[in-house]
Scaffold this active site. Sequence first.
Site, PDB file in Angstrom:
ATOM      1  N   ASP A 301       0.829  -1.199   0.000  1.00 26.06           N
ATOM      2  CA  ASP A 301       0.000   0.000   0.000  1.00 26.06           C
ATOM      3  C   ASP A 301       0.870   1.258   0.000  1.00 26.06           C
ATOM      4  OD1 ASP A 301      -2.726   1.077   0.201  1.00 26.06           O
ATOM      5  OD2 ASP A 301      -2.065   1.847   2.136  1.00 26.06           O
ATOM      6  N   GLU A 348       1.113  -0.516  -5.248  1.00 25.73           N
ATOM      7  CA  GLU A 348      -0.082   0.341  -5.254  1.00 25.73           C
ATOM      8  C   GLU A 348       0.389   1.755  -5.608  1.00 25.73           C
ATOM      9  OE1 GLU A 348      -2.157   3.320  -4.332  1.00 25.73           O
ATOM     10  OE2 GLU A 348      -1.843   2.714  -2.256  1.00 25.73           O
ATOM     11  N   ASP A 401     -10.877   1.276  -0.994  1.00 22.95           N
ATOM     12  CA  ASP A 401     -11.090   2.709  -0.765  1.00 22.95           C
ATOM     13  C   ASP A 401     -12.120   3.315  -1.704  1.00 22.95           C
ATOM     14  OD1 ASP A 401      -9.346   3.086   1.380  1.00 22.95           O
ATOM     15  OD2 ASP A 401      -7.618   3.447   0.091  1.00 22.95           O
TER      16      ASP A 401
END
Length: 516
Positions: A301, A348, A401
Amino acid sequence: MRFEQRMAGVLLHPTSLPGPYGSGDFGPAALHFVDWLAAAAQTVWQVLPLTPVGFGGSPYAGVSAFAGSPQLVALEPLIERGWLAPIEADELRGFNPQHVEFERVEPWRLQKLRTAHAGFAERARKPERDAYAAFCVEHRHWLDDYALFMALDVQFRAREVWSWSKWEPGLAKREDKAIAAARTSFAGEIRFWQFVQWCFFTQWAAVKAYAKHKGVQIVGDLPIFVAHHSADCWARPDLFLLDEAHEPKVVAGVPPDFFSTTGQRWGNPLYDWAAMKKEKFAWWIARLAHELARADLVRIDHFRGFAGYWEIPATAPTAIEGRWVNAPGEALFASLKQALGDLPVIAEDLGVITPDVEALRDGFGLPGMRIVQFGFNGDASHAFLPHNYIPHCCVYTGTHDNDTVIGWWHGATERERGYAGAYLQCDASNVHWQMIRAAWASVARLAVCQMQDVLGLGSEHRMNTPARLDCWTWRFAWDQVGPEPAQRLAQLSATYGRAPIDRLNLADYPAGVARP
């Protein structure tokens, strides 16, 4: 990392699974979900971080980068082994099957685990005791500090002390005498937290092995940062930018973006990269190796933070006051590759992506991410539209998200809906399936959609909304699924080379007729 074949899968965190105990876990529903994935010709199950959840139930701000979430420990195996009595239906009646009510579920499940630990201490057989002892030895490089941290945290939280930096000075500073005394005083509590981790790792290993048997790979998730109130920060404060009071000098976040006009002030302490570099990034090597042991691929992430990160003064109330600071990503990933070999990592690479981020990603051969939902606010040259992808990337209809596809459609501008309708040949009734089709048809080696999109659910089923606290609670029930989603996913996967073509049950060529 290079993908060897085209793959497809579903993003679903285990807490979202059905089950009677207030939250999804590694129990029977996890194995059932693997069976469902296999029936749907899916070869990937992507999860969110499996580490303990933090404030508000977020798996991205837990108290350990190495430990597993106690909430994911299934109770059925503990009952089967006789360490925990069967749980009466009346005790379960108030749990919400559609949402995880963290404030109620977490303490209830922890109490059950404490009862199971007592049962283990009284009735476990020698092979089980030996396996537990071997686990504690194998994982002691992180487990000893984590278990002591949790034992101390329980004591100080009872006094309403919420941060390790406010603990008694000897414990906060990890003075040898104070630490030794604590290990003696809280030996029983330490054994409990070690037991919980043994249960977690044993159960997850069984789920992962079952998935492998069914042809399903696990994609894990590794947050770039850790929480300040964590065993990691307490055990190695020298690896973080803390002041003399052990409080963060600066914190992590991102500048204003699509999700927030004031940016996102995450509040995680930032790393002292110079100190980490002196140790040849040993902490990071251990962390990634640990994550790769419980997943086949790992999504990192906020990858852009390894090239440059948004540094916010700890005193600032929002992220607006931050600034970009360079990070030693090239040196870090060179060390990781040297220690671990080829890195099965997904970068990501969303947000503010600059040439240095792309150079870091491409220099180590890491696939980036494309989000179909983001592709309709421009024209046909938009990088997130499927016809512009490269094979070495991963496409998502949306991540945790994002809104669900149905929710996105209803919240999009008229222009975005018009372009998406033309591009996907869809309307409100089928936009989720048409977006999945576009992702599956693309050249991207890996295609993933949220379970919510498979089920065609709206915004009320969204997993996370950045900058909000009342998230991470969504769950589904098997009676919502039915046979159609698996059939359609299997058909799409077989049609676009993400599953064997025989899943389409096509007619044979006529006898004696040569194939064109």
